[in-house]
Design a protein around this motif. Structure first.
Motif, PDB file in Angstrom:
ATOM      1  N   ASP A 265     -62.559   6.559  63.453  1.00 47.39           N
ATOM      2  CA  ASP A 265     -63.186   5.433  64.095  1.00 47.39           C
ATOM      3  C   ASP A 265     -64.606   6.558  65.270  1.00 47.39           C
ATOM      4  O   ASP A 265     -63.423   7.155  66.081  1.00 47.39           O
ATOM      5  CB  ASP A 265     -62.481   4.278  64.770  1.00 47.39           C
ATOM      6  CG  ASP A 265     -63.173   2.949  64.702  1.00 47.39           C
ATOM      7  OD1 ASP A 265     -64.317   3.109  65.862  1.00 47.39           O
ATOM      8  OD2 ASP A 265     -62.620   1.823  65.006  1.00 47.39           O
ATOM      9  N   PHE A 266     -65.528   6.440  65.087  1.00 39.49           N
ATOM     10  CA  PHE A 266     -66.327   6.776  66.255  1.00 39.49           C
ATOM     11  C   PHE A 266     -66.291   6.437  67.647  1.00 39.49           C
ATOM     12  O   PHE A 266     -66.327   6.674  68.337  1.00 39.49           O
ATOM     13  CB  PHE A 266     -67.937   6.709  66.287  1.00 39.49           C
ATOM     14  CG  PHE A 266     -69.061   6.926  66.772  1.00 39.49           C
ATOM     15  CD1 PHE A 266     -69.080   8.369  66.745  1.00 39.49           C
ATOM     16  CD2 PHE A 266     -69.847   6.190  67.628  1.00 39.49           C
ATOM     17  CE1 PHE A 266     -69.839   8.956  68.086  1.00 39.49           C
ATOM     18  CE2 PHE A 266     -70.411   7.057  68.813  1.00 39.49           C
ATOM     19  CZ  PHE A 266     -70.218   8.001  69.066  1.00 39.49           C
ATOM     20  N   TYR A 267     -66.322   4.431  67.863  1.00 37.90           N
ATOM     21  CA  TYR A 267     -66.044   4.413  68.980  1.00 37.90           C
ATOM     22  C   TYR A 267     -64.961   4.211  70.154  1.00 37.90           C
ATOM     23  O   TYR A 267     -64.682   3.872  71.096  1.00 37.90           O
ATOM     24  CB  TYR A 267     -66.478   2.266  68.585  1.00 37.90           C
ATOM     25  CG  TYR A 267     -67.645   2.595  68.094  1.00 37.90           C
ATOM     26  CD1 TYR A 267     -68.905   2.796  68.490  1.00 37.90           C
ATOM     27  CD2 TYR A 267     -68.120   2.354  66.498  1.00 37.90           C
ATOM     28  CE1 TYR A 267     -70.058   3.047  68.307  1.00 37.90           C
ATOM     29  CE2 TYR A 267     -69.467   2.431  66.230  1.00 37.90           C
ATOM     30  CZ  TYR A 267     -70.522   2.846  67.215  1.00 37.90           C
ATOM     31  OH  TYR A 267     -71.984   2.680  66.461  1.00 37.90           O
ATOM     32  N   ARG A 268     -63.469   4.431  69.017  1.00 40.57           N
ATOM     33  CA  ARG A 268     -62.181   4.842  69.777  1.00 40.57           C
ATOM     34  C   ARG A 268     -62.064   5.898  70.263  1.00 40.57           C
ATOM     35  O   ARG A 268     -61.828   7.063  69.628  1.00 40.57           O
ATOM     36  CB  ARG A 268     -61.064   3.867  69.307  1.00 40.57           C
ATOM     37  CG  ARG A 268     -60.915   2.632  69.037  1.00 40.57           C
ATOM     38  CD  ARG A 268     -60.235   1.783  69.533  1.00 40.57           C
ATOM     39  NE  ARG A 268     -59.324   2.208  70.108  1.00 40.57           N
ATOM     40  CZ  ARG A 268     -58.545   1.915  70.311  1.00 40.57           C
ATOM     41  NH1 ARG A 268     -58.225   0.599  69.495  1.00 40.57           N
ATOM     42  NH2 ARG A 268     -57.486   1.837  70.821  1.00 40.57           N
ATOM     43  N   ASP A 269     -62.542   6.292  71.330  1.00 35.92           N
ATOM     44  CA  ASP A 269     -62.084   7.597  72.265  1.00 35.92           C
ATOM     45  C   ASP A 269     -60.960   7.055  73.291  1.00 35.92           C
ATOM     46  O   ASP A 269     -61.494   6.149  73.968  1.00 35.92           O
ATOM     47  CB  ASP A 269     -63.240   7.772  72.625  1.00 35.92           C
ATOM     48  CG  ASP A 269     -63.171   8.996  72.914  1.00 35.92           C
ATOM     49  OD1 ASP A 269     -64.024  10.523  72.195  1.00 35.92           O
ATOM     50  OD2 ASP A 269     -62.995   9.739  74.095  1.00 35.92           O
ATOM     51  N   ILE A 270     -60.405   8.029  74.164  1.00 38.39           N
ATOM     52  CA  ILE A 270     -59.501   7.720  74.949  1.00 38.39           C
ATOM     53  C   ILE A 270     -60.542   7.699  76.304  1.00 38.39           C
ATOM     54  O   ILE A 270     -59.997   7.418  76.991  1.00 38.39           O
ATOM     55  CB  ILE A 270     -58.573   9.548  74.755  1.00 38.39           C
ATOM     56  CG1 ILE A 270     -59.573  10.603  75.289  1.00 38.39           C
ATOM     57  CG2 ILE A 270     -57.914   9.225  73.954  1.00 38.39           C
ATOM     58  CD1 ILE A 270     -58.760  12.081  76.044  1.00 38.39           C
ATOM     59  N   GLY A 301     -61.322  -0.866  59.193  1.00 44.35           N
ATOM     60  CA  GLY A 301     -61.663  -2.360  58.759  1.00 44.35           C
ATOM     61  C   GLY A 301     -62.328  -2.713  60.221  1.00 44.35           C
ATOM     62  O   GLY A 301     -61.872  -2.401  61.073  1.00 44.35           O
ATOM     63  N   LYS A 302     -62.346  -4.209  59.253  1.00 37.19           N
ATOM     64  CA  LYS A 302     -62.876  -5.674  60.382  1.00 37.19           C
ATOM     65  C   LYS A 302     -61.524  -6.050  61.815  1.00 37.19           C
ATOM     66  O   LYS A 302     -61.456  -6.721  61.150  1.00 37.19           O
ATOM     67  CB  LYS A 302     -64.174  -6.125  60.306  1.00 37.19           C
ATOM     68  CG  LYS A 302     -65.209  -5.087  59.602  1.00 37.19           C
ATOM     69  CD  LYS A 302     -65.699  -7.347  58.994  1.00 37.19           C
ATOM     70  CE  LYS A 302     -67.712  -5.854  58.543  1.00 37.19           C
ATOM     71  NZ  LYS A 302     -68.107  -7.396  58.684  1.00 37.19           N
ATOM     72  N   THR A 303     -61.228  -4.774  61.872  1.00 38.05           N
ATOM     73  CA  THR A 303     -60.042  -5.966  62.803  1.00 38.05           C
ATOM     74  C   THR A 303     -59.663  -5.142  64.132  1.00 38.05           C
ATOM     75  O   THR A 303     -60.219  -3.649  64.715  1.00 38.05           O
ATOM     76  CB  THR A 303     -58.700  -5.121  62.231  1.00 38.05           C
ATOM     77  OG1 THR A 303     -57.127  -5.275  62.767  1.00 38.05           O
ATOM     78  CG2 THR A 303     -58.324  -3.438  61.761  1.00 38.05           C
ATOM     79  N   GLU A 304     -58.832  -5.300  65.372  1.00 36.86           N
ATOM     80  CA  GLU A 304     -58.503  -4.550  66.521  1.00 36.86           C
ATOM     81  C   GLU A 304     -57.325  -3.410  66.460  1.00 36.86           C
ATOM     82  O   GLU A 304     -57.539  -3.164  67.142  1.00 36.86           O
ATOM     83  CB  GLU A 304     -58.723  -5.602  67.605  1.00 36.86           C
ATOM     84  CG  GLU A 304     -60.002  -5.981  68.258  1.00 36.86           C
ATOM     85  CD  GLU A 304     -60.939  -5.536  68.427  1.00 36.86           C
ATOM     86  OE1 GLU A 304     -60.642  -4.489  69.366  1.00 36.86           O
ATOM     87  OE2 GLU A 304     -62.028  -5.173  67.913  1.00 36.86           O
ATOM     88  N   LYS A 305     -56.526  -3.916  65.182  1.00 35.21           N
ATOM     89  CA  LYS A 305     -54.939  -2.986  64.808  1.00 35.21           C
ATOM     90  C   LYS A 305     -56.173  -1.804  64.089  1.00 35.21           C
ATOM     91  O   LYS A 305     -55.550  -1.953  63.141  1.00 35.21           O
ATOM     92  CB  LYS A 305     -54.431  -4.177  64.505  1.00 35.21           C
ATOM     93  CG  LYS A 305     -53.656  -5.545  65.392  1.00 35.21           C
ATOM     94  CD  LYS A 305     -52.312  -6.185  64.127  1.00 35.21           C
ATOM     95  CE  LYS A 305     -52.165  -6.776  65.712  1.00 35.21           C
ATOM     96  NZ  LYS A 305     -51.509  -8.052  65.021  1.00 35.21           N
ATOM     97  N   LYS A 306     -56.121  -0.968  65.152  1.00 32.73           N
ATOM     98  CA  LYS A 306     -56.450   0.108  64.164  1.00 32.73           C
ATOM     99  C   LYS A 306     -55.267   1.054  63.690  1.00 32.73           C
ATOM    100  O   LYS A 306     -54.441   1.311  64.513  1.00 32.73           O
ATOM    101  CB  LYS A 306     -57.710   0.563  65.175  1.00 32.73           C
ATOM    102  CG  LYS A 306     -58.543   0.299  65.320  1.00 32.73           C
ATOM    103  CD  LYS A 306     -59.636   0.035  64.137  1.00 32.73           C
ATOM    104  CE  LYS A 306     -61.246  -0.707  65.082  1.00 32.73           C
ATOM    105  NZ  LYS A 306     -61.303  -0.771  63.625  1.00 32.73           N
ATOM    106  N   SER A 307     -55.356   1.864  62.624  1.00 32.45           N
ATOM    107  CA  SER A 307     -54.574   2.952  62.068  1.00 32.45           C
ATOM    108  C   SER A 307     -54.729   4.134  63.098  1.00 32.45           C
ATOM    109  O   SER A 307     -55.729   4.739  62.939  1.00 32.45           O
ATOM    110  CB  SER A 307     -54.892   2.505  60.892  1.00 32.45           C
ATOM    111  OG  SER A 307     -54.274   1.553  59.858  1.00 32.45           O
ATOM    112  N   CYS A 308     -53.636   4.801  62.960  1.00 36.03           N
ATOM    113  CA  CYS A 308     -53.759   6.117  63.110  1.00 36.03           C
ATOM    114  C   CYS A 308     -54.525   7.218  62.384  1.00 36.03           C
ATOM    115  O   CYS A 308     -54.457   7.010  61.599  1.00 36.03           O
ATOM    116  CB  CYS A 308     -53.221   6.600  63.404  1.00 36.03           C
ATOM    117  SG  CYS A 308     -53.407   8.382  64.659  1.00 36.03           S
ATOM    118  N   TYR A 309     -55.869   8.174  62.858  1.00 36.78           N
ATOM    119  CA  TYR A 309     -56.418   8.610  61.886  1.00 36.78           C
ATOM    120  C   TYR A 309     -55.665   9.733  61.245  1.00 36.78           C
ATOM    121  O   TYR A 309     -54.532  10.225  61.374  1.00 36.78           O
ATOM    122  CB  TYR A 309     -57.724   9.075  63.037  1.00 36.78           C
ATOM    123  CG  TYR A 309     -58.410   9.895  61.652  1.00 36.78           C
ATOM    124  CD1 TYR A 309     -59.439   9.715  60.270  1.00 36.78           C
ATOM    125  CD2 TYR A 309     -58.696  11.658  62.144  1.00 36.78           C
ATOM    126  CE1 TYR A 309     -60.222  10.807  60.111  1.00 36.78           C
ATOM    127  CE2 TYR A 309     -59.292  12.399  61.494  1.00 36.78           C
ATOM    128  CZ  TYR A 309     -60.252  11.485  60.077  1.00 36.78           C
ATOM    129  OH  TYR A 309     -60.917  12.644  59.594  1.00 36.78           O
TER     130      TYR A 309
END
Length: 531
Positions: A265-270, A301-309
Motif C-alpha cells: 500500500d503506497f499510502y500507509r507509511d509510518i 482491498g477497500k478496508t481500513e484493516k490492512k494486512s501486513c505486506y
C-alpha cells in the motif's frame, strides 16, 4: 513467428524544484523519492537482465528539468543527506520492531535498500545516474527520448511559435549535453499535440513523437490501422499513439495491477502512522507529515484493516501479472492481425516512469519478470520507434487533431476555473520577452545575463505540473507560489531593464537558484520575420 510488436515507453519527468535558500525543502523529496524508488531500482533491473543474458529493448524519455536536477551537484549532496536520514530512521525501526517479526523483516528490507542506494549512487554512478542510463543506451537496450524544456502543455502556446521553438531547442541542447547525441524522438508533454507542431519539431531534426490515441482517432482522415501503426504527419514526422488497453492493465485505478490486495500500500507509511515525538526528526521541519518509505501494509482491498505486506505473496503475483500482460497483448495482436492494412500490429504502451517502484513498489520487479517472459514469447517482438521505422518507413499520411492524454482527450485539466488564471500571465511574459529581444538584440555582460535569466523564468512558469496540481488539489499552495514566483522574477528583470536599474546582487542569487539550462540564449525568443 513474430505476429506483432510491442513498444514500451517510460516517461521520466519531474518539475524543477531546487531551493538552496532553505536548509531543507519538502518538495525536493519528490526527486529524492524518485531516485530511491524508481531510477536506481530501474538501473538494478537492467543490470539483472544483462547479467542473466535476457534481451530487452524499450524507450525512456528524460525531461530537461529532470536532467538538470539529476546532474546538479547541490541536489546530489542533498540526496545523500536524505539517505543518511533514511538510514538513521532504519536503525531506529529495526530496534522498534524487533518484537514484531513481520514488521522487522520489512524494516530490514528497507534499511538494506537505502544502504544499497547510497552505495550505488556514491560509488557506482558518482552521483550522476545518467551515466547508468547512458550505458544501457550504448549497449542497445534503451532508446532515450527528449521532451520539451519545462514540460508545458504546448497547444496552449501555439500562438507563439518562437516560444515553442525555445522549448524544443533548449530540450535538444540539454539532451545532447547529457547523452552526447542528438535525440531523434520526442515525448510530447501530456501527449499534447496541435496541427502544425510537427513543422517546429522538424526544424530540430526530430523524426517521431508520442501522442494520445485521441489525436490519431480524430485525425483528418480515417486512420486505416487505428493506433496500431504510426501516422506520417504533413512534415514527414511519425506519430506513435498510446494504446489504451495495454496501459489500462497497469495504469487503471480500478483494473490495474498495482491495486491488487497483496501488493504494498503506497499510502500507509509510518510518517503518518507513528507519533510525532518519534517520527518528527525525519519529517520536514519536524511537523509536516510525509512519506518516509517505511511502509508495512498491503493494499488489502477497500478496508481500513490492512494486512501486513508479504513480499513473497507479492512475488507470486508479479509472475501472474507479467504472464497476464503478455497474454493480453497476444490476444490483441491475434484479433488485430486480420484487420491491419498489410502491417503487423504495433502496440504502444507508455507510462510515467515514476509509476514503477515509487507508486507501484513492485513495478520494477514486474518489469524484470516481464522481460524474462518476453524472451520466451516468439510471437511478440519488443521494439522502439526507431526500430519500427527502419523496418516500416512508409506509413499513412494524415493530420492529427488537437489532443492530450487526459480524460476526454482535451485540455480541461490544465485550463479550468481553478487554474485558468495562469495562462494570461504566462502569455504576457512571452510577449514581454519578445519585446525585450526587440529592444536589446545584441547585449553582453550583465544585461545579457539578465536577459538569459528572464528567458529561464519565462520557460519555468509554463510547466504543466503547476496547473495540474492546482486542478487536482495536491500541493496547491506550492504550485501557485511557483507560478507567481517565476512571473514576478521575470517582471522584476523586465522592469529593471526598462528603467536601467538592474540589481546585480539579486540577479546573481536568482541565477544560482534557478540555474538550469546554462547554454540558454535569450535571442531564441526573437520574433519570426513574416514570410
Amino acid at each position: 513467428m513474430k505476429k506483432g510488436q510491442l513498444l514500451i515507453v517510460l516517461n521520466a519527468h519531474l518539475p524543477f524544484v531546487r531551493h538552496p535558500e532553505f536548509p531543507s525543502f519538502l518538495e525536493e523529496n519528490w526527486l529524492f523519492e524518485a531516485i530511491s524508488e524508481t531510477y536506481l531500482p530501474l538501473l538494478r533491473t537492467f543490470h539483472n537482465l544483462e547479467n542473466k543474458g535476457i534481451p530487452f529493448r524499450m524507450s525512456l524519455s528524460f525531461s530537461p528539468t529532470l536532467i538538470s536536477m539529476l546532474t546538479d551537484s547541490f541536489l546530489q549532496d542533498r540526496y545523500l543527506k536524505h539517505l543518511d536520514l533514511q538510514l538513521e530512521l532504519g536503525a531506529k525501526e529495526l530496534e522498534r520492531t524487533k518484537t514484531q517479526l513481520e514488521f522487522h523483516k520489512l524494516a530490514t528490507l528497507y534499511t538494506a535498500l537505502y544502504k544499497q542506494n547510497k552505495e550505488d549512487f556514491s560509488e557506482l554512478y558518482q552521483g550522476n545516474l545518467l551515466k547508468g542510463f547512458t550505458y544501457f543506451m550504448k549497449k542497445g537496450h534503451l532508446e532515450i527520448l527528449s521532451s520539451a524544456a519545462t514540460h508545458p502543455l504546448l497547444p496552449l502556446y501555439q500562438d507563439y511559435p518562437e516560444n515553442i521553438e525555445a522549448q524544443i531547442q533548449t530540450a535538444v541542447e540539454t539532451h545532447y549535453r547529457a547523452f552526447n547525441r542528438t535525440p531523434k524522438g520526442f515525448w510530447l508533454p501530456e501527449c499534447a499535440y496541435y496541427p502544425g507542431l510537427d513543422e517546429l519539431l522538424k526544424k530540430y531534426k526530430l523524426e517521431y513523437f508520442f501522442t494520445s490515441a485521441h489525436g490519431v482517432l480524430f485525425s483528418r482522415d480515417f486512420p486505416k490501422n487505428g493506433v496500431f501503426a504510426p501516422l506520417r504527419t504533413p512534415q514527414g514526422l511519425h506519430a506513435f499513439a498510446r494504446d489504451l488497453s495495454s496501459t489500462n492493465n497497469i495504469w487503471s485505478p480500478e483494473e490495474g495491477y498495482p491495486g491488487d490486495p497483496v501488493y504494498r500500500d503506497f499510502y500507509r507509511d509510518i510518517g503518518f502512522d507513528l507519533p510525532m515525538d518519534y517520527i518528527g526528526p525525519y519529517l520536514q521541519g519536524g511537523e509536516n507529515r510525509v512519506n518516509t518509505g517505511f511502509k508495512y501494509y498491503a493494499v488489502s482491498g477497500k478496508t481500513e484493516k490492512k494486512s501486513c505486506y508479504d513480499p513473497e505473496k507479492a512475488k507470486k503475483k508479479i509472475e501472474e501479472h507479467a504472464e497476464n500482460f503478455i497474454y493480453n497483448r497476444l490476444k490483441q495482436i491475434e484479433k488485430l492481425g486480420s484487420l491491419m492494412d498489410g502491417k503487423k500490429p504495433l502496440i504502444v504502451a507508455p507510462f510515467d516512469a515514476e509509476l514503477f517502484g515509487h507508486f507501484w513498489y513492485e513495478g520494477t520487479a514486474w518489469l524484470e519478470v516481464f522481460w524474462e517472459k518476453m524472451s520466451r514469447t516468439p510471437e511478440l517482438e519488443a521494439v522502439t520507434a526507431g526500430d519500427y521505422l527502419l523496418d516500416s518507413p512508409v506509413n499513412q499520411e494524415n493530420e492529427l487533431s488537437f489532443s492530450t492524454w487526459a480524460t476526454g482527450g482535451y485540455a480541461e485539466v490544465w485550463l479550468d476555473g481553478k487554474n485558468d488564471w495562469i495562462i494570461r500571465h504566462t502569455h504576457k511574459c512571452i510577449q514581454r520577452m519578445q519585446e525585450l529581444v526587440d529592444r536589446f538584440p545584441n547585449e553582453s555582460g550583465r544585461k545579457e545575463r539578465a536577459l538569459n535569466q528572464a528567458a529561464r523564468e519565462v520557460l519555468l512558469c509554463q510547466s504543466s505540473d503547476w496547473p495540474l496540481m492546482i486542478k487536482m488539489g495536491t500541493t496547491v499552495e506550492y504550485a501557485q507560489r511557483r507560478v507567481k514566483e517565476h512571473v514576478n522574477n521575470f517582471s522584476r528583470i523586465y522592469d529593471s531593464l526598462s528603467s536601467n536599474t538592474l540589481e546585480t546582487e539579486w540577479l546573481t542569487k536568482l541565477e544560482r537558484k534557478n540555474n538550469l539550462f546554462p547554454d540558454l540564449d535569450y535571442r531564441v525568443f526573437k520574433r519570426h520575420q513574416p514570410t
